[in-house]
Design an enzyme around this catalytic site. Structure first.
Site, mmCIF file in Angstrom:
data_model
loop_
_atom_site.group_PDB
_atom_site.id
_atom_site.type_symbol
_atom_site.label_atom_id
_atom_site.label_comp_id
_atom_site.label_asym_id
_atom_site.label_seq_id
_atom_site.Cartn_x
_atom_site.Cartn_y
_atom_site.Cartn_z
ATOM 1 C CG HIS A 198 -2.022 1.009 1.158
ATOM 2 N ND1 HIS A 198 -3.352 0.657 1.169
ATOM 3 C CD2 HIS A 198 -1.997 2.367 1.068
ATOM 4 C CE1 HIS A 198 -4.096 1.758 1.100
ATOM 5 N NE2 HIS A 198 -3.285 2.810 1.047
ATOM 6 C CG HIS B 107 -1.676 6.287 -2.356
ATOM 7 N ND1 HIS B 107 -2.833 6.168 -3.091
ATOM 8 C CD2 HIS B 107 -1.957 5.757 -1.128
ATOM 9 C CE1 HIS B 107 -3.778 5.607 -2.353
ATOM 10 N NE2 HIS B 107 -3.269 5.342 -1.150
ATOM 11 C CG ASP C 175 -1.045 10.440 -5.984
ATOM 12 O OD1 ASP C 175 -0.902 9.326 -5.454
ATOM 13 O OD2 ASP C 175 -2.159 10.992 -6.083
ATOM 14 N N GLY D 119 -9.918 7.630 -1.799
ATOM 15 C CA GLY D 119 -10.535 8.937 -1.602
ATOM 16 C C GLY D 119 -11.346 8.960 -0.321
ATOM 17 C CG HIS E 71 -8.100 3.266 0.067
ATOM 18 N ND1 HIS E 71 -7.547 2.803 -1.108
ATOM 19 C CD2 HIS E 71 -7.130 4.006 0.677
ATOM 20 C CE1 HIS E 71 -6.310 3.245 -1.209
ATOM 21 N NE2 HIS E 71 -6.022 3.978 -0.131
ATOM 22 C CD GLU F 218 -7.262 6.190 5.240
ATOM 23 O OE1 GLU F 218 -6.234 6.882 5.345
ATOM 24 O OE2 GLU F 218 -7.819 5.961 4.144
ATOM 25 C CG ASP G 174 -1.467 5.825 3.100
ATOM 26 O OD1 ASP G 174 -1.864 5.486 1.967
ATOM 27 O OD2 ASP G 174 -2.166 6.487 3.885
#
EC number: 3.5.4.4
Length: 366
Positions: free
Chosen positions: A19, A21, A23, A181, A208, A211, A304
């Protein structure tokens, strides 16, 4: 008594990352470079250290919604094939430098179309960056395998199209699908068509869930959507009781949802530092990671967003070691958990476990 593991020791351990990202993991210097090259003038700082500090402090916001705001800057500098290739290449370099031997990196192609690229051009640029990074790292004696998850934003309406994208590229480096998101108001069941499409094509996906939102999000992801893994899933702790008194004091009692999650061995992509930043937990010491690990959930350690959380895999592991006293055998178990849960074929997973992870941990354990 064995001395606690130090950060520099942990750097040597082989790691598997599920996991992360794309970006959320740029080098601050790269953000500045590409901004200058592409004419993006919206950055909050023009000094590398100041920019890194801004991302870290702004992301330590106490809510998932505010935590996501700084991504507007990283996404803004990832709008050309050259930028995507560079970011992907450097991602591989940075992970290999930290002894990561397998990684699944995710990103949302729909966020990178501002300069006219198609979804296929976007994925092609990222995969080319990964491939070139893998070659460079192998030549430098730091072999790593990096695969891609394509993500759909849960507040948007293109998840079916992104699922189709995942299938088009499934034999070229894309191994799965994800939605991400803000959870509140955007349940995973809004994207059932995309998940059905993935299942119809015998493909894997993570969601996701759990969370910022609680048990309903996890329940929907598992029961209605059929998630193979859970991105975060930390709120499953709300369905777990630790008895406070009586003859069974300290005994752990699982609710029905927690039991299903554990019984089906659904992996939890836990991201400790990120969870502190978003307010999901107060501190690493308060994180339910250890409770979940002791109760034999399939827990994995993840970063993350390395830029936003100012972190990397060794640091995440070290923070868990400091909080819970873990040793080499624990870190090996978490790493094998992740490798078992990867979306590549079984024989490839087994080869990395048996030929890379176990032998290198055997040397560390002594």
């Amino acid at each position: 008594m064995t001395a606690p593991l130090e950060l520099e020791q942990i750097r040597k351990a082989p790691k598997a990352l599920l996991h992360d990202h794309l970006d959320g993991g740029l080098r601050p210097s790269t953000v500045l470079d590409i901004a200058g090259q592409t004419g993006y003038d919206g950055l909050p700082a023009t000094d590398v250290e100041e920019l890194a500090t801004w991302f870290r402090t702004r992301s330590h916001s106490g809510s998932l919604e505010r935590y996501l705001e700084p991504f507007s800057h990283t996404v803004a500098v990832m709008q050309t094939p050259e930028a995507l290739h560079r970011v992907a290449y450097e991602c591989v370099e940075d992970l290999a430098e930290d002894s990561v031997v397998y990684a699944e990196i995710r990103f949302a192609p729909e966020l990178h179309i501002n300069r006219g690229m198609s979804f296929d051009e976007i994925v092609d640029a990222v995969l080319a960056g990964f491939a070139d990074g893998e070659k460079a790292c192998a030549a430098a004696g730091r072999p790593i395998v990096v695969r891609l998850l394509v993500t759909a934003m849960r507040h948007a309406a293109v998840s079916r199209e992104i699922a189709e994208l995942a299938i088009r590229w499934r034999d070229k480096g894309v191994v799965g699908f994800d939605i991400a998101g803000a959870e509140a108001g955007n349940p995973p069941t809004r994207h059932l068509e995309a998940f059905d499409y993935m299942r119809d094509h015998n493909a894997r996906f993570t969601i996701h869930a759990g969370e910022a939102f609680g048990l309903p999000s996890i329940h929907e992801a598992i029961a209605f959507c059929g998630a193979d893994r859970l991105g975060h899933g930390v709120r499953i702790v709300d369905d777990i009781d630790v008895l406070a008194d009586g003859p069974d004091k300290g005994k752990v009692r699982l609710g029905r949802l927690a039991n299903i999650l554990r019984d089906k061995r659904i992996p939890l992509e836990l991201c400790p530092s990120s969870n502190v930043q978003t307010g999901a937990v107060k501190s690493i010491a308060d994180h339910p990671f250890d409770l979940l690990a002791r109760t034999r959930f399939r827990v994995t350690v993840n970063t993350d967003n390395r830029l936003m959380s100012d972190t990397y895999m060794s640091r995440e592991m070290h923070r868990l070691v400091q909080a819970f006293g873990y040793g080499w055998s624990d870190l090996e178990r978490f790493t094998i958990n992740a490798m078992k849960s990867a979306f590549i074929p079984f024989d490839e997973r087994l080869a990395i476990i048996d030929e890379v992870i176990k032998p290198r941990y055997a040397v560390l354990i002594g």
